[in-house]
Scaffold this motif. Sequence first.
Motif, PDB file in Angstrom:
ATOM      1  N   LYS A  95       0.852  -1.190   0.000  1.00 22.15           N
ATOM      2  CA  LYS A  95       0.000   0.000   0.000  1.00 22.15           C
ATOM      3  C   LYS A  95       0.887   1.239   0.000  1.00 22.15           C
ATOM      4  O   LYS A  95       1.767   1.373   0.846  1.00 22.15           O
ATOM      5  CB  LYS A  95      -0.924   0.011   1.222  1.00 22.15           C
ATOM      6  CG  LYS A  95      -1.883  -1.177   1.294  1.00 22.15           C
ATOM      7  CD  LYS A  95      -2.739  -1.098   2.546  1.00 22.15           C
ATOM      8  CE  LYS A  95      -3.664  -2.306   2.649  1.00 22.15           C
ATOM      9  NZ  LYS A  95      -2.911  -3.562   2.850  1.00 22.15           N
ATOM     10  N   TYR A  97       0.461   5.068   0.491  1.00 19.16           N
ATOM     11  CA  TYR A  97      -0.548   5.997   0.984  1.00 19.16           C
ATOM     12  C   TYR A  97      -0.403   7.387   0.372  1.00 19.16           C
ATOM     13  O   TYR A  97       0.651   7.768  -0.160  1.00 19.16           O
ATOM     14  CB  TYR A  97      -0.460   6.103   2.512  1.00 19.16           C
ATOM     15  CG  TYR A  97      -0.890   4.862   3.248  1.00 19.16           C
ATOM     16  CD1 TYR A  97      -2.159   4.328   3.076  1.00 19.16           C
ATOM     17  CD2 TYR A  97      -0.020   4.213   4.124  1.00 19.16           C
ATOM     18  CE1 TYR A  97      -2.560   3.196   3.760  1.00 19.16           C
ATOM     19  CE2 TYR A  97      -0.411   3.073   4.817  1.00 19.16           C
ATOM     20  CZ  TYR A  97      -1.681   2.567   4.629  1.00 19.16           C
ATOM     21  OH  TYR A  97      -2.081   1.443   5.302  1.00 19.16           O
ATOM     22  N   ILE A 126      -1.158  -1.361  -4.207  1.00 15.47           N
ATOM     23  CA  ILE A 126      -2.264  -0.415  -4.338  1.00 15.47           C
ATOM     24  C   ILE A 126      -1.709   0.991  -4.107  1.00 15.47           C
ATOM     25  O   ILE A 126      -1.162   1.280  -3.040  1.00 15.47           O
ATOM     26  CB  ILE A 126      -3.381  -0.717  -3.320  1.00 15.47           C
ATOM     27  CG1 ILE A 126      -3.878  -2.154  -3.491  1.00 15.47           C
ATOM     28  CG2 ILE A 126      -4.532   0.276  -3.481  1.00 15.47           C
ATOM     29  CD1 ILE A 126      -4.807  -2.609  -2.383  1.00 15.47           C
ATOM     30  N   PHE A 128      -2.575   4.692  -3.547  1.00 16.06           N
ATOM     31  CA  PHE A 128      -3.697   5.540  -3.153  1.00 16.06           C
ATOM     32  C   PHE A 128      -3.670   6.862  -3.920  1.00 16.06           C
ATOM     33  O   PHE A 128      -2.604   7.336  -4.334  1.00 16.06           O
ATOM     34  CB  PHE A 128      -3.640   5.848  -1.654  1.00 16.06           C
ATOM     35  CG  PHE A 128      -4.000   4.690  -0.761  1.00 16.06           C
ATOM     36  CD1 PHE A 128      -3.656   3.385  -1.070  1.00 16.06           C
ATOM     37  CD2 PHE A 128      -4.684   4.907   0.421  1.00 16.06           C
ATOM     38  CE1 PHE A 128      -3.987   2.322  -0.245  1.00 16.06           C
ATOM     39  CE2 PHE A 128      -5.016   3.859   1.271  1.00 16.06           C
ATOM     40  CZ  PHE A 128      -4.672   2.565   0.936  1.00 16.06           C
ATOM     41  N   ARG A 154      -2.376  -1.433  -8.845  1.00 16.57           N
ATOM     42  CA  ARG A 154      -3.718  -0.843  -8.950  1.00 16.57           C
ATOM     43  C   ARG A 154      -3.638   0.617  -8.519  1.00 16.57           C
ATOM     44  O   ARG A 154      -3.154   0.933  -7.431  1.00 16.57           O
ATOM     45  CB  ARG A 154      -4.724  -1.586  -8.068  1.00 16.57           C
ATOM     46  CG  ARG A 154      -6.122  -0.943  -8.089  1.00 16.57           C
ATOM     47  CD  ARG A 154      -7.126  -1.737  -7.279  1.00 16.57           C
ATOM     48  NE  ARG A 154      -7.441  -3.015  -7.922  1.00 16.57           N
ATOM     49  CZ  ARG A 154      -8.327  -3.160  -8.890  1.00 16.57           C
ATOM     50  NH1 ARG A 154      -8.990  -2.098  -9.366  1.00 16.57           N
ATOM     51  NH2 ARG A 154      -8.565  -4.343  -9.411  1.00 16.57           N
ATOM     52  N   ARG A 157      -8.078   3.126  -4.842  1.00 17.58           N
ATOM     53  CA  ARG A 157      -8.863   2.056  -4.211  1.00 17.58           C
ATOM     54  C   ARG A 157     -10.214   2.002  -4.912  1.00 17.58           C
ATOM     55  O   ARG A 157     -11.218   2.518  -4.426  1.00 17.58           O
ATOM     56  CB  ARG A 157      -9.008   2.332  -2.719  1.00 17.58           C
ATOM     57  CG  ARG A 157      -7.695   2.258  -1.950  1.00 17.58           C
ATOM     58  CD  ARG A 157      -7.829   2.798  -0.546  1.00 17.58           C
ATOM     59  NE  ARG A 157      -8.066   4.234  -0.561  1.00 17.58           N
ATOM     60  CZ  ARG A 157      -8.282   4.972   0.536  1.00 17.58           C
ATOM     61  NH1 ARG A 157      -8.307   4.398   1.713  1.00 17.58           N
ATOM     62  NH2 ARG A 157      -8.483   6.263   0.436  1.00 17.58           N
ATOM     63  N   ARG A 160     -13.621   1.251  -3.465  1.00 14.50           N
ATOM     64  CA  ARG A 160     -14.259   2.330  -2.716  1.00 14.50           C
ATOM     65  C   ARG A 160     -14.655   3.499  -3.616  1.00 14.50           C
ATOM     66  O   ARG A 160     -15.055   4.554  -3.131  1.00 14.50           O
ATOM     67  CB  ARG A 160     -13.324   2.840  -1.622  1.00 14.50           C
ATOM     68  CG  ARG A 160     -12.950   1.802  -0.584  1.00 14.50           C
ATOM     69  CD  ARG A 160     -12.163   2.442   0.531  1.00 14.50           C
ATOM     70  NE  ARG A 160     -11.785   1.481   1.560  1.00 14.50           N
ATOM     71  CZ  ARG A 160     -11.183   1.813   2.710  1.00 14.50           C
ATOM     72  NH1 ARG A 160     -10.898   3.080   2.948  1.00 14.50           N
ATOM     73  NH2 ARG A 160     -10.877   0.885   3.582  1.00 14.50           N
ATOM     74  N   GLU A 162     -12.546   5.152  -5.468  1.00 14.43           N
ATOM     75  CA  GLU A 162     -11.453   6.129  -5.523  1.00 14.43           C
ATOM     76  C   GLU A 162     -10.697   6.024  -6.845  1.00 14.43           C
ATOM     77  O   GLU A 162     -10.387   4.933  -7.310  1.00 14.43           O
ATOM     78  CB  GLU A 162     -10.476   5.894  -4.368  1.00 14.43           C
ATOM     79  CG  GLU A 162      -9.269   6.826  -4.378  1.00 14.43           C
ATOM     80  CD  GLU A 162      -8.289   6.500  -3.262  1.00 14.43           C
ATOM     81  OE1 GLU A 162      -8.508   6.964  -2.132  1.00 14.43           O
ATOM     82  OE2 GLU A 162      -7.317   5.765  -3.529  1.00 14.43           O
TER      83      GLU A 162
END
Length: 296
Positions: A95, A97, A126, A128, A154, A157, A160, A162
Motif C-alpha cells: 500500500k 498511501y 495499491i 492511493f 492498482r 482504491r 471504494r 477512488e
Amino acid sequence: MTELLTEKAANQIVKGWQGHLNLSYAYRNDTTQIIHNEVQAPLKVQRPFYPEGKKVCHSVILHTAGGVVGGDSLSMNFQLEPDAKTLITTAAAGKIYRSSGLEARQTIEIKIAKDAYLEWLPQETIVFNGAIYRQDLRVELEPEASVLLWEITRFGRTARGERFVSGEWRSHVEVWQQGHPLWIDRQVVKGEEMLTSPHGLGGYPVLASLAWVGQPVTGEIVEKARLLWQNTPFFDEGKSGQIQLSAGVTRLTNGLLCRYRGSSTAAARRWLIGVWELLRLSGRDRAICLPRVWPN
C-alpha cells in the motif's frame, strides 16, 4: 507505533521509515540457503520455505508498518551465488498511501551469479490517490543467469470508488549483463493525465508487467503466451459488454515481456501465473509452486 498505520497518522512522520533488507543465497549441500540476512525495520523476512524441494528457496518479505508513506526510503539487496535458485514474494499487497508532499522511494539491487536464477514475484501494490512514489530496480546478471520479474499495480482504491486523479508513480527497471543492457524500462503515471489517456492506461486502473530476462525464447513460446491470454475466461469487459483485449507479449533480445492493462488484478495475476508456468516448464523443466501466502 502500531503495525497498521492510518494515512493521517502516517503522514505526520516527517522523516519516514529508513528500512533496508540484505539477503544473500548460496547453493550448498544440494540446498539453496540464506547465508546472510541483514534487516532494519519496517522490513523483515520470514524463515525460508522449501515447498518444491531443497533446491529452490522460497522467501517471504514483510513490511511491518503496513504501508509506505511520503518520506519513506526502503532498500533491498538480493545476491545469489552460483547455482542458487530463489523465489521471493511479499506477505501481502503493498500500500502506497497519500502523501503530504514528500516522495516515498523503494530501491532494489539484485546480483545473480552464473547458473543461478531469481523469481521476484511480489503481491500487487495499491497506489492511493495523492501518493508520490518512485521505485528503482536494477539487476546484474552473470553469464547463464536469469531473472523473472513481475509487478501488478492498482491505481486508486477502486472498490471504494477512488480514482488516482492526483499524485505520481514512477518505475525504473534495468537488467544488465557484463556491461550490456538487456532490458531498460521507464514508466510514469501522473494522476488523471495518464490514467485516462489512450496512450497511458486508457481509463483502466490496473497495470501489470512480467519480464523474463537472461535466456532467449522461441517464437513458439511467444505465441503460447498470447494464446494463454486469448483462451482464458477472465477477459475484462468494456461498457459495451464486448471483450476488450488489454494484453501484449513481446520477445526481448534475450527474454520475454508481457504487459496487461485492465480492471482486474485477479485477471492479471492468473494470466501472469500461466506465463510463469510456461516459462518454468520450457526453461527449467520444473512446474511452478505457488507461494502459500498468496490468496486462493
